[in-house]
Design an enzyme around this catalytic site. Sequence first.
Site, short mmCIF file in Angstrom:
data_model
loop_
_atom_site.label_atom_id
_atom_site.label_comp_id
_atom_site.label_asym_id
_atom_site.label_seq_id
_atom_site.Cartn_x
_atom_site.Cartn_y
_atom_site.Cartn_z
CB SER A 6 43.45 30.59 27.15
OG SER A 6 43.60 32.00 27.09
CG HIS A 31 40.63 30.19 30.54
ND1 HIS A 31 40.33 29.93 31.87
CD2 HIS A 31 41.67 31.05 30.56
CE1 HIS A 31 41.16 30.60 32.65
NE2 HIS A 31 41.98 31.30 31.88
CG ASP A 33 43.12 34.40 30.15
OD1 ASP A 33 43.05 33.98 31.31
OD2 ASP A 33 43.51 33.70 29.19
CG MET A 35 44.67 39.96 31.46
SD MET A 35 46.22 39.65 30.62
CE MET A 35 46.13 37.87 30.40
CG HIS A 64 41.95 33.76 34.86
ND1 HIS A 64 43.15 33.34 34.33
CD2 HIS A 64 42.25 34.26 36.09
CE1 HIS A 64 44.13 33.58 35.19
NE2 HIS A 64 43.60 34.15 36.26
CG MET A 66 44.47 37.46 35.62
SD MET A 66 45.29 36.85 34.13
CE MET A 66 43.84 36.46 33.16
CG MET A 135 47.62 31.89 38.04
SD MET A 135 46.65 31.70 36.54
CE MET A 135 47.84 32.17 35.27
CG ASP A 173 45.48 29.78 33.03
OD1 ASP A 173 46.05 29.61 31.94
OD2 ASP A 173 44.80 30.79 33.30
C1 DX5 Z 1 47.84 33.97 31.47
C2 DX5 Z 1 46.46 33.44 31.17
C3 DX5 Z 1 46.41 32.12 30.50
C4 DX5 Z 1 47.08 32.07 29.14
C5 DX5 Z 1 47.41 30.65 28.85
O1 DX5 Z 1 47.71 35.07 32.28
O2 DX5 Z 1 45.73 33.32 32.37
O3 DX5 Z 1 45.06 31.67 30.41
O4 DX5 Z 1 46.30 32.58 28.10
O5 DX5 Z 1 48.12 30.59 27.66
P1 DX5 Z 1 49.25 29.48 27.41
O6 DX5 Z 1 48.56 28.16 27.43
O7 DX5 Z 1 49.80 29.85 26.07
O8 DX5 Z 1 50.24 29.59 28.53
ZN ZN Z 2 43.75 32.36 32.36
#
Ligand code: DX5
Ligand code: ZN
Length: 213
Positions: A6, A31, A33, A35, A64, A66, A135, A173
Amino acid sequence: MLVAPSILSADFGNLAEDVRAICEGGCDLVHVDVMDGHFVPNLTIGPVVVEAVAKAATKPLDIHLMVENNAFFVDLFAPIKPGFISFHMEEEKHPHRLIQKIRSYGIRPAITLNPHTPPEAIEFLLEDVDMVLLMSVNPGFGGQKFITSVVKKAQRLKAMIKKINPKCLIEVDGGVNDQNIKALEAAGVDVVVAGSFVYKHPEGIAKAISALK
Ligand code: DX5
Ligand code: ZN
């Protein structure tokens, strides 16, 4: 085991370099993220930055979402041609329609489940998706502690997948490291996302990815 680092844990001041480092280090997916500050209490990156990530990456992007308004964001990110787009089941009134929209762009659709959502919630969607993302932390931040109940959930989901759509992948994840990955592999998980473990590993990114593999 496929590894999807990520980039949330990357150095955003040197993002292109940090994306190249995971690709050269042997990752399978990048990956990303996304948000929106509404679905989760954090805000990350939009299409302008993800476009730059795609340029630096030599592996498919695994976006991903969110966010609220999933369909709007699918339209926004589709031109970047990611490998996968996943959306949260908890946020979608019309998941089947959204899956069709993602696929119509030639992108592989995936559904994400928060820690509390049972795999049975997506039983009648399993035949239509290429991946389910479980998750193992509450979404929003990197560096959180792994929630162990995901192992049982992955086992249950695997049994459903075997019957309904054996090609569907399971991705986990949040808080994944070289220790808890063993239980995930035994449960039938195919892909792990790892942010802090990969980017903050004392021996470097390539070593972290090979430790997970
Ligand atoms: C959290 C994200 C993850 C996060 C994972 O909302 O979806 O992808 O970046 O990071 P680690 O591996 O540090 O938990
Ligand atoms: Zn993620």
